[in-house]
Motif scaffolding. Structure first.
Motif, PDB file in Angstrom:
ATOM      1  N   UNK A 121      41.555  77.289  36.184  1.00 24.70           N
ATOM      2  CA  UNK A 121      41.602  76.120  37.062  1.00 24.70           C
ATOM      3  C   UNK A 121      43.007  75.969  37.637  1.00 24.70           C
ATOM      4  N   UNK A 122      44.003  76.239  36.808  1.00 16.09           N
ATOM      5  CA  UNK A 122      45.384  76.148  37.294  1.00 16.09           C
ATOM      6  C   UNK A 122      45.629  77.167  38.406  1.00 16.09           C
ATOM      7  N   UNK A 123      45.021  78.347  38.304  1.00 17.77           N
ATOM      8  CA  UNK A 123      45.155  79.350  39.366  1.00 17.77           C
ATOM      9  C   UNK A 123      44.575  78.825  40.687  1.00 17.77           C
ATOM     10  N   UNK A 124      43.429  78.142  40.606  1.00 16.22           N
ATOM     11  CA  UNK A 124      42.829  77.574  41.811  1.00 16.22           C
ATOM     12  C   UNK A 124      43.764  76.528  42.402  1.00 16.22           C
ATOM     13  N   UNK A 126      47.002  76.301  42.070  1.00 18.61           N
ATOM     14  CA  UNK A 126      48.175  76.978  42.638  1.00 18.61           C
ATOM     15  C   UNK A 126      47.864  77.589  43.997  1.00 18.61           C
ATOM     16  N   UNK A 127      46.682  78.199  44.129  1.00 19.12           N
ATOM     17  CA  UNK A 127      46.295  78.791  45.421  1.00 19.12           C
ATOM     18  C   UNK A 127      46.175  77.716  46.500  1.00 19.12           C
ATOM     19  N   UNK A 128      45.569  76.570  46.131  1.00 15.06           N
ATOM     20  CA  UNK A 128      45.424  75.474  47.097  1.00 15.06           C
ATOM     21  C   UNK A 128      46.803  74.964  47.508  1.00 15.06           C
ATOM     22  N   UNK A 140      52.473  65.609  47.825  1.00 14.55           N
ATOM     23  CA  UNK A 140      51.614  65.685  46.646  1.00 14.55           C
ATOM     24  C   UNK A 140      52.437  65.905  45.381  1.00 14.55           C
ATOM     25  N   UNK A 141      53.358  66.875  45.402  1.00 15.58           N
ATOM     26  CA  UNK A 141      54.157  67.187  44.209  1.00 15.58           C
ATOM     27  C   UNK A 141      55.082  66.031  43.833  1.00 15.58           C
ATOM     28  N   UNK A 178      38.132  72.896  47.026  1.00 15.26           N
ATOM     29  CA  UNK A 178      38.303  74.103  46.209  1.00 15.26           C
ATOM     30  C   UNK A 178      37.643  73.964  44.845  1.00 15.26           C
ATOM     31  N   UNK A 179      37.590  72.758  44.316  1.00 15.69           N
ATOM     32  CA  UNK A 179      37.078  72.548  42.956  1.00 15.69           C
ATOM     33  C   UNK A 179      35.700  71.883  42.934  1.00 15.69           C
TER      34      UNK A 179
END
Length: 195
Positions: A121-124, A126-128, A140-141, A178-179
């Protein structure tokens, strides 16, 4: 079917009992050929003989067997109609249940269990984040990682409060897209982890 009632001549009772003993097995066989259930067939025949007994004074002796046959036929028809309605109702219920089960089977077949783990999920995520426009990612960050409020982000980045809200909505929409296939699974996993 012993009948002992006052004011009924014994010869009438005897005639009825002989008729009952002689034709009961045949009528049960007849009723069973339609309803395919021995207990139901026996009940139908018993009820038919009771119906005849209650109306015996209005029925000619020559028409007793046709009368009994007609009563058995009608009672069998009524039972079959009720049974048919019951089966159709159950079939409708089962049909809906089968659809629900098929949906669940398809959902489980399409479920990628590897995505249940945090690293995937973290990979998804990161890609987004990598695909986001720089301003959207930064807003966002600042909010999620640094815990800044919209007002603080607006002041820090020298943009309007509305711009911060707009960028956050863009970021959240990107994550939802994405999720989207995994949100339900994540909610289920979170509920299990709380129990």
């Amino acid at each position: 079917m012993p009948l002992s009632q006052p004011n009924i001549p014994p010869h009438e009772q005897q005639r009825f009992e002989e008729l009952y003993k002689k034709y009961k097995p045949r009528f049960i066989t007849l009723a069973r050929s339609y309803v395919r259930n021995i207990i139901v067939a026996e009940d139908i025949v018993m009820d038919s003989f009771v119906a005849y007994w209650e109306r015996r004074e209005t029925i000619d002796r020559e028409t007793v067997l046709p009368y009994l046959f007609t009563v058995i036929k009608n009672k069998s028809l009524n039972w079959l109609r009720r049974e048919n309605a019951r089966i159709q109702k159950n079939a409708s219920i089962y049909s809906e249940r089968i659809k629900d089960i098929e949906i669940n089977i398809n959902s489980l077949n399409n479920l990628d269990t590897d995505l249940l783990f945090a690293s995937e999920i973290q990979e998804i995520v990161d890609r987004v984040l990598e695909r986001m426009p720089e301003k959207t990612r930064l807003v966002f960050l600042e909010n999620r990682d640094n815990g800044l409020t919209y007002k603080e982000i607006a002041e820090k980045l020298d943009i309007s409060y509305r711009q911060v809200d707009y960028e956050m909505q863009k970021a959240l929409t990107a994550f939802r897209g994405a999720l989207k296939d995994y949100l339900l699974v994540l909610l289920i996993v979170l509920n299990f982890s709380r129990e």
